[in-house]
Structures are given as structure tokens and as C-alpha cells.
Design a protein around this motif. Structure first.
Motif, PDB file in Angstrom:
ATOM      1  N   UNK A 121      39.358 133.384 -51.531  1.00 25.17           N
ATOM      2  CA  UNK A 121      38.138 133.728 -50.777  1.00 25.17           C
ATOM      3  C   UNK A 121      37.624 132.475 -50.064  1.00 25.17           C
ATOM      4  N   UNK A 122      38.317 132.021 -49.019  1.00 20.96           N
ATOM      5  CA  UNK A 122      38.048 130.677 -48.488  1.00 20.96           C
ATOM      6  C   UNK A 122      36.649 130.466 -47.925  1.00 20.96           C
ATOM      7  N   UNK A 123      36.082 131.467 -47.242  1.00 15.07           N
ATOM      8  CA  UNK A 123      34.748 131.271 -46.669  1.00 15.07           C
ATOM      9  C   UNK A 123      33.696 131.165 -47.767  1.00 15.07           C
ATOM     10  N   UNK A 124      33.844 132.000 -48.787  1.00 20.91           N
ATOM     11  CA  UNK A 124      32.863 132.012 -49.863  1.00 20.91           C
ATOM     12  C   UNK A 124      33.003 130.791 -50.766  1.00 20.91           C
ATOM     13  N   UNK A 125      34.197 130.222 -50.828  1.00 21.52           N
ATOM     14  CA  UNK A 125      34.443 129.047 -51.659  1.00 21.52           C
ATOM     15  C   UNK A 125      34.440 127.751 -50.852  1.00 21.52           C
ATOM     16  N   UNK A 126      34.215 127.886 -49.547  1.00 16.73           N
ATOM     17  CA  UNK A 126      34.127 126.729 -48.642  1.00 16.73           C
ATOM     18  C   UNK A 126      35.380 125.865 -48.713  1.00 16.73           C
ATOM     19  N   UNK A 127      36.541 126.525 -48.538  1.00 20.92           N
ATOM     20  CA  UNK A 127      37.803 125.787 -48.535  1.00 20.92           C
ATOM     21  C   UNK A 127      38.702 126.334 -47.434  1.00 20.92           C
ATOM     22  N   UNK A 128      39.850 125.704 -47.261  1.00 19.17           N
ATOM     23  CA  UNK A 128      40.879 126.151 -46.316  1.00 19.17           C
ATOM     24  C   UNK A 128      42.227 126.017 -46.999  1.00 19.17           C
ATOM     25  N   UNK A 129      43.243 126.636 -46.416  1.00 18.55           N
ATOM     26  CA  UNK A 129      44.569 126.538 -47.008  1.00 18.55           C
ATOM     27  C   UNK A 129      45.096 125.110 -46.920  1.00 18.55           C
ATOM     28  N   UNK A 130      44.874 124.444 -45.789  1.00 22.56           N
ATOM     29  CA  UNK A 130      45.371 123.080 -45.655  1.00 22.56           C
ATOM     30  C   UNK A 130      44.683 122.136 -46.657  1.00 22.56           C
ATOM     31  N   UNK A 131      43.400 122.392 -46.933  1.00 25.93           N
ATOM     32  CA  UNK A 131      42.690 121.572 -47.931  1.00 25.93           C
ATOM     33  C   UNK A 131      43.254 121.811 -49.327  1.00 25.93           C
TER      34      UNK A 131
ATOM     35  N   UNK B 171      42.027 126.174 -56.005  1.00 23.36           N
ATOM     36  CA  UNK B 171      40.621 125.820 -55.749  1.00 23.36           C
ATOM     37  C   UNK B 171      39.698 126.904 -56.281  1.00 23.36           C
ATOM     38  N   UNK B 172      40.076 128.164 -56.081  1.00 24.37           N
ATOM     39  CA  UNK B 172      39.294 129.286 -56.611  1.00 24.37           C
ATOM     40  C   UNK B 172      39.224 129.228 -58.128  1.00 24.37           C
ATOM     41  N   UNK B 173      40.366 128.966 -58.777  1.00 22.02           N
ATOM     42  CA  UNK B 173      40.404 128.948 -60.242  1.00 22.02           C
ATOM     43  C   UNK B 173      39.479 127.887 -60.818  1.00 22.02           C
ATOM     44  N   UNK B 174      39.368 126.762 -60.146  1.00 22.70           N
ATOM     45  CA  UNK B 174      38.451 125.710 -60.604  1.00 22.70           C
ATOM     46  C   UNK B 174      37.003 126.098 -60.292  1.00 22.70           C
TER      47      UNK B 174
END
Length: 330
Positions: A274-284, A242-245
Motif C-alpha cells: 500500500x505505497x501511498x498509505x505507507x509513504x513508500x515506493x518500490x525503488x525505495x 516496508x509494510x511488514x515493518x
């Protein structure tokens, strides 16, 4: 619908600087009289890796007390628990934190206090990977390694290196001696490479820095012989699709090479960066990849197992997580 929160797994490529909560940053600013860099809804806004790293420097500059660091560490472990993570290796780069540059032992102790309190409350154990920035000097790197070797803090599991590879140029030769000394001191070595650099950064990480885990590493796909080397040596990649995209390394998840690397025999794990800054989670991240690449439950299990094997958790904890994973049902 697969429950990826229930999946027993580790997170091995995540930055504490990428897990801040907006409320905490705003409170820090209010307490210290710091003007906000942007309105609340754009506080974590960045458009590329350069602006992203500049934002990190500003965010970290708002953390000035031991209590603020301990709270951040506690909330990090709580975040991991919410995603079903059983163990995490978290990266911290002291160069981003201006009020802690000259007190790295105090910084480590403050984070340790938060992680220890969280573990007592039932949240997952966390190992700390202390990171160099690519623009530092060879002398700075050796100084950090000597400090870590001297204090031998049990929370610190690894030496790391991160930062913008494209901007810094080739840095493997500069840091080879520091990583050699880290290995001699019993520290593990995890290296950001193959994100903003091409496959040459991954090769340097292996051959010059002795990396036992590579953060990102995805651009190794551009050199088939390097993919073969990673597969043969079983060097794991901590991949953050997700970060790479989001940061423009690949235009879409469908064009991301994680599945091609996996099929070539490279040990890959899914992580958030960086999940908070990228607005994601591991499960997502697991769900998005499974949907995009058509992964079945056995493939998901293998990826989760790789995350555990690649982690710096102690052997007993690894064995427990893997035993739970063996009986997991999608």
C-alpha cells in the motif's frame, strides 16, 4: 548509487486501495458532502492492521462514480511507471467499496477503462486480481467466482483473498471450494497468508487453496519444513518488507526474513503493498533492502526476475522484460 527505477521489474503485491492520492479523496468528499475522517496530513494515518483496514473502508467509500474509479486506475498505472515497473498485478477487494458491492462488473469495467487509457499513453499493463475478504462466507466466495467465470473479463487475471488473518481465524477450509472453482475457470490464485497468521496460514494457502503465488508468506520462516516445501515447489512469495515493518509484523528491516527465505531457495520478490498509505515506493523498498542485507547487483537482478516470473503477465511481455533485465547494469 544504483538506479532502481531503471531496473526492469514487476510489482505483484499491491492494492489499488493503497494507492489513493489525498487530493482525489478530498475532492470526492467535497463532491459528495462527506466529512473528512482526519485533517489532510493525517488522512492516511493508521497504527495497526485493524485500524488500517478500517481506514481503507472509509477511503473506498468516497469513490462513487465510474469516472472516479477510472481516474484512480489511470493514476495507478502512472505511479507504476514512475517506479520503473513494466507490469503490475493489482489487487482490488470489492467489500471495501460500499457503492460497488452490488455492481462488481461495473467496477471492473470502470477500472479497465482507466488501465486501458493509461496503457495507450505508454504506461505499463496492469492485471486485476479480484479479492475476497476473509470474513466472507463460503457462499459469498462461490458467488464471486461464478460471477467472474460468467463475465470472463480479460482484465481479471486472478482470484485473491486478503484481510486480517488473526481476527478471522483459520479460513482455508471455508474458501477451498471457491478456489477450486476459480482454478477450473482458468483464474490464477494468489493468497494473503503468513502476515498476521503464522506458518499454518501459508500451508493452508498451498494445500487447501492451491495458491500459485502467496502474498506476504514471510512467517513461513517459522517452520523449516514449510520453507523447504515453498523452495521445492517454487511457489513465489510477494513480500512487502516496508509494510511488514510499518504494520508491526517485524520490529525492523534487519529482523525481516526476506533474505533468509531467499537464501533458503524460496522465490521472493519485493513489493509495496500500500505505497501511498505507507509513504513508500518500490525503488525505495529495493534500496532499503539492498542496503540492509548487503545485496549486490546480481542478487537484485535475481529478485527482479522473480517478480517477473511470479507475475500474471502474458508470456511475450515476460520475455521482453526479462531480456531487458539481462542487460541491465547497476
Amino acid at each position: 548509487m544504483t538506479d532502481y527505477i531503471a531496473l526492469p521489474k514487476a510489482e505483484v503485491h499491491i492494492h489499488v486501495e493503497g494507492c489513493f492520492e489525498a487530493d482525489d479523496v478530498i475532492r470526492n468528499c467535497q463532491e459528495a458532502g462527506i466529512p473528512l475522517r482526519a485533517p489532510r496530513d493525517r488522512l492516511f494515518e493508521a497504527h495497526d492492521l485493524k485500524s488500517f483496514l478500517e481506514m481503507l473502508d472509509w477511503l473506498c467509500g468516497t469513490f462513487r462514480t465510474r469516472e472516479q474509479l477510472a481516474i484512480t486506475a489511470y493514476k495507478f498505472a502512472r505511479r507504476m511507471a514512475k517506479s520503473g515497473v513494466r507490469y503490475a498485478d493489482v489487487i482490488v477487494n470489492p467489500t471495501h467499496w460500499p457503492h460497488w458491492h452490488s455492481n462488481i462488473p461495473g467496477m471492473i469495467n470502470a477500472f479497465d477503462a482507466g488501465f486501458a487509457a493509461a496503457e495507450q499513453d505508454g504506461y505499463p499493463p496492469v492485471g486485476l486480481c479480484v479479492s475476497l475478504l476473509r470474513t466472507q462466507s463460503a457462499e459469498d466466495a462461490i458467488e464471486l467466482v461464478e460471477l467472474l467465470s460468467r463475465i470472463r473479463h480479460p482484465r481479471v487475471v486472478a482470484l485473491s483473498i486478503d484481510g486480517n488473518e488473526a481476527a478471522a481465524g483459520r479460513t482455508g477450509p471455508r474458501f477451498a471450494e471457491a478456489f477450486r472453482r476459480a482454478a477450473a475457470a482458468g483464474l490464477r490464485r494468489t493468497v494473503h497468508a503468513g502476515e498476521s497468521s503464522g506458518p499454518e496460514g501459508v500451508r493452508d494457502a498451498i494445500e487447501l487453496l492451491g495458491a500459485d503465488r502467496i502474498d506476504h508468506g514471510v512467517r513461513a520462516i517459522e517452520e523449516p519444513a514449510l520453507v523447504d516445501l515453498l523452495a521445492q515447489r517454487r511457489i513465489p512469495l510477494g513480500v512487502c518488507p516496508i509494510s511488514n515493518v510499518a504494520l508491526g509484523v517485524y520490529p525492523s528491516l534487519a529482523e525481516h526474513p526476506i533474505d533468509a527465505l531467499r537464501k533458503a531457495g524460496v522465490p521472493v520478490s519485493i513489493n509495496t503493498d500500500d505505497p501511498a498509505l505507507l509513504d513508500t515506493t518500490l525503488e525505495a523498498s529495493y534500496a532499503a533492502c539492498a542496503d540492509t542485507f548487503g545485496w549486490n547487483s546480481e542478487t537484485i537482478r535475481q529478485l527482479a526476475a522473480t517478480s517477473v516470473h511470479a507475475s500474471y503477465a502474458n508470456p511475450a511481455l515476460k520475455a521482453q522484460i526479462l531480456a531487458d533485465l539481462a542487460v541491465w547494469r547497476a
